[in-house]
Each structure stands twice: as C-alpha cells, then as structure tokens.
Design a protein around this motif. Structure first.
Motif, mmCIF file in Angstrom:
data_model
loop_
_atom_site.group_PDB
_atom_site.id
_atom_site.type_symbol
_atom_site.label_atom_id
_atom_site.label_comp_id
_atom_site.label_asym_id
_atom_site.label_seq_id
_atom_site.Cartn_x
_atom_site.Cartn_y
_atom_site.Cartn_z
ATOM 1 N N LEU A 173 0.801 -1.229 0.000
ATOM 2 C CA LEU A 173 0.000 0.000 0.000
ATOM 3 C C LEU A 173 0.834 1.278 0.000
ATOM 4 N N GLN A 174 2.044 1.223 -0.521
ATOM 5 C CA GLN A 174 2.860 2.433 -0.523
ATOM 6 C C GLN A 174 2.370 3.469 -1.523
ATOM 7 N N HIS A 175 1.477 3.080 -2.389
ATOM 8 C CA HIS A 175 0.912 4.017 -3.365
ATOM 9 C C HIS A 175 -0.241 4.836 -2.778
ATOM 10 N N ALA A 176 -0.593 4.576 -1.511
ATOM 11 C CA ALA A 176 -1.716 5.262 -0.870
ATOM 12 C C ALA A 176 -1.209 6.191 0.228
ATOM 13 N N SER A 177 -1.920 7.287 0.445
ATOM 14 C CA SER A 177 -1.526 8.230 1.488
ATOM 15 C C SER A 177 -1.639 7.586 2.863
ATOM 16 N N ASP A 178 -0.853 8.093 3.811
ATOM 17 C CA ASP A 178 -0.901 7.569 5.180
ATOM 18 C C ASP A 178 -2.309 7.686 5.755
ATOM 19 N N ALA A 179 -2.964 8.799 5.493
ATOM 20 C CA ALA A 179 -4.318 9.001 6.027
ATOM 21 C C ALA A 179 -5.280 7.954 5.475
ATOM 22 N N PHE A 180 -5.168 7.662 4.169
ATOM 23 C CA PHE A 180 -6.042 6.651 3.581
ATOM 24 C C PHE A 180 -5.807 5.287 4.220
ATOM 25 N N VAL A 181 -4.522 4.895 4.333
ATOM 26 C CA VAL A 181 -4.206 3.569 4.882
ATOM 27 C C VAL A 181 -4.691 3.461 6.323
ATOM 28 N N GLY A 182 -4.471 4.507 7.115
ATOM 29 C CA GLY A 182 -4.916 4.478 8.502
ATOM 30 C C GLY A 182 -6.424 4.327 8.610
ATOM 31 N N ASN A 183 -7.161 5.104 7.832
ATOM 32 C CA ASN A 183 -8.622 5.012 7.860
ATOM 33 C C ASN A 183 -9.107 3.655 7.368
ATOM 34 N N TRP A 184 -8.422 3.129 6.333
ATOM 35 C CA TRP A 184 -8.815 1.831 5.793
ATOM 36 C C TRP A 184 -8.628 0.721 6.820
ATOM 37 N N LYS A 185 -7.504 0.745 7.538
ATOM 38 C CA LYS A 185 -7.257 -0.308 8.526
ATOM 39 C C LYS A 185 -8.266 -0.232 9.670
ATOM 40 N N VAL A 186 -8.590 0.962 10.115
ATOM 41 C CA VAL A 186 -9.612 1.100 11.150
ATOM 42 C C VAL A 186 -10.953 0.584 10.625
ATOM 43 N N ASP A 187 -11.262 0.891 9.366
ATOM 44 C CA ASP A 187 -12.519 0.434 8.775
ATOM 45 C C ASP A 187 -12.563 -1.085 8.631
ATOM 46 N N VAL A 188 -11.404 -1.716 8.382
ATOM 47 C CA VAL A 188 -11.351 -3.177 8.306
ATOM 48 C C VAL A 188 -11.789 -3.785 9.641
ATOM 49 N N VAL A 189 -11.298 -3.217 10.736
ATOM 50 C CA VAL A 189 -11.680 -3.708 12.068
ATOM 51 C C VAL A 189 -13.157 -3.418 12.322
ATOM 52 N N ARG A 190 -13.586 -2.216 11.988
ATOM 53 C CA ARG A 190 -14.990 -1.851 12.199
ATOM 54 C C ARG A 190 -15.921 -2.778 11.419
ATOM 55 N N ALA A 191 -15.553 -3.094 10.180
ATOM 56 C CA ALA A 191 -16.380 -3.978 9.354
ATOM 57 C C ALA A 191 -16.426 -5.399 9.925
ATOM 58 N N ALA A 192 -15.286 -5.877 10.440
ATOM 59 C CA ALA A 192 -15.258 -7.218 11.042
ATOM 60 C C ALA A 192 -16.184 -7.281 12.250
ATOM 61 N N LEU A 193 -16.169 -6.232 13.060
ATOM 62 C CA LEU A 193 -17.070 -6.180 14.218
ATOM 63 C C LEU A 193 -18.528 -6.095 13.767
ATOM 64 N N SER A 194 -18.794 -5.257 12.767
ATOM 65 C CA SER A 194 -20.162 -5.088 12.279
ATOM 66 C C SER A 194 -20.735 -6.399 11.762
ATOM 67 N N ALA A 195 -19.875 -7.215 11.130
ATOM 68 C CA ALA A 195 -20.329 -8.509 10.619
ATOM 69 C C ALA A 195 -20.802 -9.425 11.743
ATOM 70 N N GLN A 196 -20.348 -9.164 12.962
ATOM 71 C CA GLN A 196 -20.775 -9.935 14.139
ATOM 72 C C GLN A 196 -21.845 -9.190 14.933
ATOM 73 N N GLY A 197 -22.342 -8.088 14.377
ATOM 74 C CA GLY A 197 -23.363 -7.320 15.075
ATOM 75 C C GLY A 197 -22.818 -6.486 16.223
ATOM 76 N N LEU A 198 -21.518 -6.144 16.164
ATOM 77 C CA LEU A 198 -20.871 -5.422 17.248
ATOM 78 C C LEU A 198 -20.424 -4.032 16.803
ATOM 79 N N ASP A 199 -20.266 -3.162 17.798
ATOM 80 C CA ASP A 199 -19.748 -1.828 17.562
ATOM 81 C C ASP A 199 -18.899 -1.459 18.766
ATOM 82 N N ALA A 200 -17.974 -0.527 18.580
ATOM 83 C CA ALA A 200 -17.127 -0.095 19.688
ATOM 84 C C ALA A 200 -16.515 1.245 19.357
ATOM 85 N N GLU A 201 -16.061 1.940 20.384
ATOM 86 C CA GLU A 201 -15.277 3.148 20.168
ATOM 87 C C GLU A 201 -13.975 2.763 19.481
#
Length: 410
Positions: free
Chosen positions: A70-98
């Motif tokens: 992912l070196q072709h992507a901005s740091d901000a994009f990669v950071g947001n994407w990784k957080v979203d990956v975790v958020r999506a995994a939780l959402s798939a289990q019906g969970l949410d968190a700060e």
C-alpha cells in the motif's frame, strides 16, 4: 483482453476490487484503470483516473518487491482503511465499539525481517520475494527495516555462501537485539563438523550475538536479549517478537490501561513475556504459552530481574487445553494475545469464568470479532479498540481491545 474498470473498494489483502469481482493490485477505490484480465486478476494495469489518495511510493523497490502492498496510498487513507477493516469485522458480528485513532509505526522501524537468499553463479542474491512470486528482489534502500538490519543483509549473503544450496533458497531471520544481531537460518545444508566450524567462525567474524541453524544454536557471543519492562529476556531462535519497538509500546500501553489496578493477572499466549514482564511491576502474573522454550526464557528473565512481583509460567497448548473456569478463580484480569487463528476455545471458557477484565491483543480482525461476539454474548462490554499499524504499508492490522463485565465500568 484489455478492459477498463472502476475500483469499488479494497479487499483484506489490499488489492483493489472492481465488479466481477476483478482484483487489481496497487489500485485505490474510485480509480478508473485499464488492464488485461487473467481469470479474476487484472495485469499490466494503467491508471486512467487516479485517486486523490494516490501518492508516489517512497521506496524505489516498491514496484518489484512484495514487502509492501500500500505504498501508493496516502498515510491518512491507509490508517482510515485499517480502522474500517476492524470496524467492518465487528459489524459482521453485530458489534460496535469506540475506535481510537490508529497508531502507526514510523518508516525504517522494523527490527526483525526474514531475508530470502539464493546462491548464484556470481555469488548470491538476497532480499524479499516479489509479489506472489519466487523471484527475489534486492532491497538496499528498503524503507521498512531499521538501518542495522539493512546493513546486515551481507551477513545473510555470507551465510548462504557457506551453507546454502544452489538449488534452494535460504531463509535468514535477522532480529535486532539489545546486544547485537540475532540470526536464525532455515533451509540450509545439513550440519556436519566442517560446516559447523565454518558457520561458527563466520558468526565470530561478523560479530553476531547468536547464530542458529535450523533451530540449533551454533554460536552465541552474548545472549540476544530483548528488554521487556525491567526484565532482559533472551528469546529462543526464531521466537515471536513484535515487529517494532514503537508498536510494542503502543500495544503495551493499551494493555496496561485495561488491566490497571489488577493484582492477579493471567497472560495467555504469553510468548517470552512482552506483556507479562512490564505488568509484573504492579501485579502477580501467571504466563501461559504453548512453547516450552519461550516459557523457559520468560522464567529466566524474571529470575534475573529486580523489583518484579511473582511471575509463574506454564507450557500449555491453549487450543487443546484452554484454562478452565476453576483455574481462573480469584483472577482480576486476563491478557489474551493469540495467533491469527484467534482463541475460540479459550474465549469460551473465559466467558463462563466471568473474569472481570480482559485485554485482547489481536493480529486478525476477523477472528478477533468472532471471539468478541462470544464475550459480549456472555455479558462483557467491548469498551474500545486501539488499532496499531506495526506493518506499515501492508494489509496487516493489529489491535488491542478492552472488555469488562457489563456491571463494571470500562
């Protein structure tokens, strides 16, 4: 056949995905790209309409090397994407968190790397494998590794000349310890007397702290210890170690916050004591790990340290024999740091045991979310998640999370 596609999203491996699905490496959502379709893979990709998040890769090896995705992507994009990956995994289990802001390690901070080395007619070829290929790419200007590891690549080459086969690839794990370079080699020639002597001599000439060959220690000038809190621990050859000191510190800070005030802690999948030793400054710790060599190293480190509370160790396969509820009585907190498979069997017992506080460290958002669902269903609250990016520019995501029983404030 050349076709044009619009990238809809990134997959978990960091590839762009267009309708089909068609996988396009090193593309970003919203980009219009053209390439040749080979099955479900897009090759010979041309970026027709780039994303605003596209940046020039920092490393000149990026195009050929498979070490980064992912070196072709901005740091901000990669950071947001990784957080979203975790958020999506939780959402798939019906969970949410700060979701706390991501913590990302700096470039040139990786203190451990496995270098592939092949003997050639003219000498050696050393580096990382190319993306999805057996081709080795040299990496003299790698932006991931600490300078000391980059400088040590000639060590890997020298060992390949002595003990590598022309037909195979030597796998040389370089780890920076507090007293020098710790080297563990796999895939070399079988040891015999002359080879052992040559390798030991090379270790001395190169000033290595330790050299291991297929798990056997051949030379050790100094025990290659890592500093875990007040303890100096010399892990066995090839043992797990957090990728960066900075990332380790971020995970430890999160764990310490979760278990603050606890007097009796169980550290499961404890490794060599990454968390056990710092936590022992304030609490008694029982460290459980499947590898006996790791628990031995942990125990030795604790015995040599000053000012720590009691640390006990147990070598135990937690997948086959998880700690049971009656073994977790009177425990204030559990630290859980399983491998990528997660800790399904152990989490089931923790849910029944109702340990008041759990700090869960994970390197796989999907198995983490699965295990989190079990805990939440048993009455735990998922208070927050701290994503930690030790593997900068890769698709790999780590995290620490806080669980408390619902009647206990988080």
């Amino acid at each position: 056949m050349t076709q044009q596609y619009t990238i809809a999203r990134l997959g978990h491996q960091g590839d762009g995905i267009a309708d089909g699905p068609i996988f396009a490496p090193r593309t970003l959502p919203g980009e219009v790209v053209t390439g040749d379709v080979d099955g479900q893979q897009l090759t010979d990709i041309r970026i027709d309409t780039p994303s605003d998040d596209r940046v020039k890769p920092l490393c000149r090896h990026y195009k050929a090397c498979g070490g980064c995705q992912l070196q072709h992507a901005s740091d901000a994009f990669v950071g947001n994407w990784k957080v979203d990956v975790v958020r999506a995994a939780l959402s798939a289990q019906g969970l949410d968190a700060e979701m706390r802001p991501i913590h990302t390690s700096l470039p040139n901070s990786r203190r451990r790397a496995t270098i592939a080395v092949r003997r050639t007619k003219k000498g050696t070829l050393a580096g990382f494998h190319g993306r999805a290929s057996g081709v080795i790419t040299e990496i003299p200007d790698c932006q991931l590794l600490v300078p000391e590891l980059l400088a040590a690549i000639p060590v890997a080459e020298a060992l390949a000349v002595i003990g590598g086969s022309r037909k195979g690839v030597l796998s040389v794990t370089l780890t920076l310890s507090e007293v020098g370079l710790d080297v563990s080699v796999q895939g070399g020639k079988p040891l015999d007397g002359p080879l052992e002597a040559s390798l030991a001599q090379a270790a001395e000439q190169q000033g290595l702290a330790r050299l291991a060959w297929d798990g056997e220690v051949l030379a050790m000038r100094n025990p290659p210890y890592q500093q875990f809190g007040a303890a100096k621990v010399a892990p066995p050859p090839g043992a797990f170690l957090q990728a960066t000191k900075d990332g380790e510190a971020a995970l430890l800070t999160a764990v310490q916050e979760v278990v603050a005030g606890s007097k009796k802690i169980v550290d499961l999948f404890a490794g060599c004591g990454t968390f056990s030793m710092p936590l022992a400054a304030d609490a008694e710790v029982h460290a459980v790990e499947g590898d006996k060599a790791m628990t031995h190293a942990l125990d030795q480190g604790w015995r040599m340290a000053q000012g720590l509370k009691r640390v006990t160790t147990e070598a135990r396969d937690l997948f086959r024999r998880p700690l049971m509820p009656d073994e977790l009585r009177k425990i204030d907190a559990v630290v859980l740091d399983p491998p990528r498979a997660g800790a399904e069997a152990q989490v089931t017992e923790l849910a029944e045991a109702q340990v008041p506080v759990i700090a869960y460290v994970s390197c796989n958002p999907v198995t983490f979310a699965r295990d989190a669902k079990v805990l939440v269903s048993a009455g735990y609250r998922l208070n927050w998640v701290q994503v930690v990016d030790q593997f900068r520019w890769s698709s790999h995501t780590e995290l620490a999370a806080s669980f408390t029983l619902s009647h206990i404030s988080g």
